[in-house]
Enzyme design. Structure first.
Site, PDB file in Angstrom:
ATOM      1  N   ASP A  12       0.868  -1.173   0.000  1.00 27.68           N
ATOM      2  CA  ASP A  12       0.000   0.000   0.000  1.00 27.68           C
ATOM      3  C   ASP A  12       0.903   1.220   0.000  1.00 27.68           C
ATOM      4  O   ASP A  12       1.755   1.369   0.876  1.00 27.68           O
ATOM      5  CB  ASP A  12      -0.877   0.024   1.258  1.00 27.68           C
ATOM      6  CG  ASP A  12      -2.004  -1.014   1.181  1.00 27.68           C
ATOM      7  OD1 ASP A  12      -2.223  -1.574   0.093  1.00 27.68           O
ATOM      8  OD2 ASP A  12      -2.660  -1.249   2.209  1.00 27.68           O
ATOM      9  N   ASP A 131     -13.791  -4.865  -3.215  1.00 25.57           N
ATOM     10  CA  ASP A 131     -13.774  -4.885  -1.753  1.00 25.57           C
ATOM     11  C   ASP A 131     -15.152  -5.352  -1.310  1.00 25.57           C
ATOM     12  O   ASP A 131     -16.145  -4.656  -1.513  1.00 25.57           O
ATOM     13  CB  ASP A 131     -13.488  -3.478  -1.197  1.00 25.57           C
ATOM     14  CG  ASP A 131     -12.062  -3.017  -1.522  1.00 25.57           C
ATOM     15  OD1 ASP A 131     -11.193  -3.883  -1.741  1.00 25.57           O
ATOM     16  OD2 ASP A 131     -11.830  -1.795  -1.560  1.00 25.57           O
TER      17      ASP A 131
END
Lengths: 256, 227
Positions: A12, A131
């Site tokens: 990330d 997600d």
């Protein structure tokens, strides 16, 4: 002899640095992206995924520099996602050295973007990131798609959405369980299996890996084509090689 | 003069290919080019490809590169990668279009509905990831690469040569398929050496050092008898 299951460390990236959070919030600095990418490459990572979680558009262009720097030094496939909104964004990332670009929020806002991008650049380089969060209604097991880094519910059924994206030409699904992400309790195996069975494109399982058995479960019980993890690798708990050796001991074909 | 020309016909990311060649040959002049003249003058040519073959063929034609590529494939060290391999064949199932006809055979789609692994699980298409490459002939480009080394693949179509004599390696994904083909000065691979870490870089290093015997071909190769 055959195709190996892939192990993909996920980085990330926020404003040019690698960070890691719990349940999408509470970020900790984990280091320089190029340095980390090189380390994973040396350990035998099959692929790298960079997710740009920079909130501001100011920091957004930094990821291009990161991708360029990594691509010049690391010769394994690289997927880049986060903040991809247009065919132009896809082009810029591919030109910077990404092999695949992952589209999430923008796919929900504009489903045509996926078919446009796959038509233009080929299915092989368009990943749709989903997600998904369990819907606690007590009825049949189902999941809802969230966008904006897991902040916004969409009302979309995740499995149905996955099928639509496959039809739109997506080459792969990056499937993250929001319930599990950052918890270290293992993948949502029911979610992974549901997608693996329903779709005929590769599924990358993500969210929740806390130990090496979780990676094994993702493949053997969730039937994932690839498993993605972040924190177990970032803080040096396990190397990618240890993860692969562990999977091989469980009869999973890996690249050693 | 350009030592290695990477043919750019506007499809996909060629940066990785160029960077990987530069890594193994830091002293060579590597150019990503869409100029037919540069391709003609280069000592070696890399012909990559991404995306759909019909688009690739169209762009190749539209940019005036087709002839330069055909010429290169007939006369100098030439490396086709992925769609760059598929385009060398006579015809592809993808869009039902003709290729360059430099190698005999067709390009087929993986029969996804029939493909399962040893555990009976359905195999996904695209074939994406690291698979083993079984070298079927000795070749300068296999130098230093172990038998069954893994390379990175990402594709839904594969070549089916009409002449077994051009197969240089096979892989298995539900079905066996030719993942590398070689003929005279042409070497072409379905996998991506530029993304295949050590094994891939070794193959590229072998390519830039390769001194093939060049057989000047005047008639289409596909017309030559099968061996």
């Amino acid at each position: 002899m055959g195709l190996a299951k892939r192990i993909i460390p996920c980085l990330d990236v926020k404003a040019g640095r690698v960070v890691k959070g719990v349940n999408f919030v509470g970020l900790r600095d984990a280091g320089d992206p190029v340095e980390i990418a090189r380390r994973y490459d040396e350990q035998g990572a099959d692929e790298l995924t960079f997710l740009d979680i920079t909130a501001s558009s100011d920091g957004r262009d930094l990821i291009i520099g990161v991708v360029e720097a990594v691509a010049a030094q690391v010769f394994i496939p690289m997927t880049v996602g986060g903040g991809v909104r247009s065919v132009q964004d896809v082009r810029r990332l591919l030109n910077a050295g990404a092999d695949k670009v992952s589209i999430n929020t923008a796919a929900v806002q504009n489903p045509d973007l996926v078919s446009e991008a796959t038509g233009r650049f080929g299915a092989q380089c368009i990943v749709v990131a989903i997600d998904a969060k369990r819907v606690p209604d007590g009825g049949a097991l189902r999941w809802e798609v969230y966008t904006h880094g897991g902040r916004k519910p969409t009302g979309l059924d995740a499995l149905e959405w996955g099928r639509r994206m496959e039809q739109a030409g997506a080459g792969e699904i990056l499937l993250t369980s929001m319930d599990r992400d950052g918890t270290r309790n293992g993948f949502d195996l029911e979610l992974t299996l549901a997608f693996s069975e329903a779709l005929s494109i590769p599924i990358v399982a993500s969210g929740g890996v806390g130990n090496l058995d979780h990676l094994v479960d993702g493949v053997l019980k969730g039937h994932a084509d690839a498993v993605l993890a972040a924190s177990i690798f970032h803080y040096g708990e396990y190397t990618v090689r240890e993860a692969k050796e562990h999977m091989a001991r469980h009869g999973i074909e890996v690249r050693l | 003069m350009t030592d290695v020309a990477v043919v750019d016909y506007g499809m996909g990311n060629l940066r990785s290919v160029a960077k990987a060649v530069e890594r193994v040959a830091p002293r060579l002049a590597v150019a990503v080019t869409s100029d037919p003249e540069t391709v003609r003058c280069a000592a070696r040519v890399v012909f990559p490809g991404q995306g759909a073959m019909p688009d690739c063929m169209r762009e190749l034609q539209a940019r005036g590169l087709r002839e330069a590529v055909v010429e290169a494939a007939r006369g100098k060290p030439f490396l086709g990668i992925c769609i760059g391999l598929q385009m060398l064949f006579e015809r592809s199932d993808e869009g039902g279009i003709a290729g360059l006809g430099l190698l005999p055979g067709q390009v087929r789609r993986f029969p996804v509905e029939k493909m399962t692994d040893a555990q009976g699980m359905r195999l996904k298409v695209p074939h994406m990831g690291w698979n083993q490459v079984r070298q079927t002939v000795p070749h300068a480009l296999w130098e230093g690469i172990p038998q069954d080394a893994r390379f990175y693949f990402v594709h839904s179509f594969f070549p089916e040569p009409a002449n077994r004599g051009i197969v240089a390696a096979e892989s298995f994904y539900g079905v066996p398929f030719a993942c590398a083909c070689a003929r005279d000065n042409v070497f072409a691979v379905q996998f991506h050496p530029e993304k295949s870490q050590a094994a891939g870089l070794q193959l590229l290093a072998n390519f830039v050092a390769w001194q093939p015997t060049v057989r000047r071909v005047t008639e289409p190769i596909s017309a030559s008898p099968a061996t």
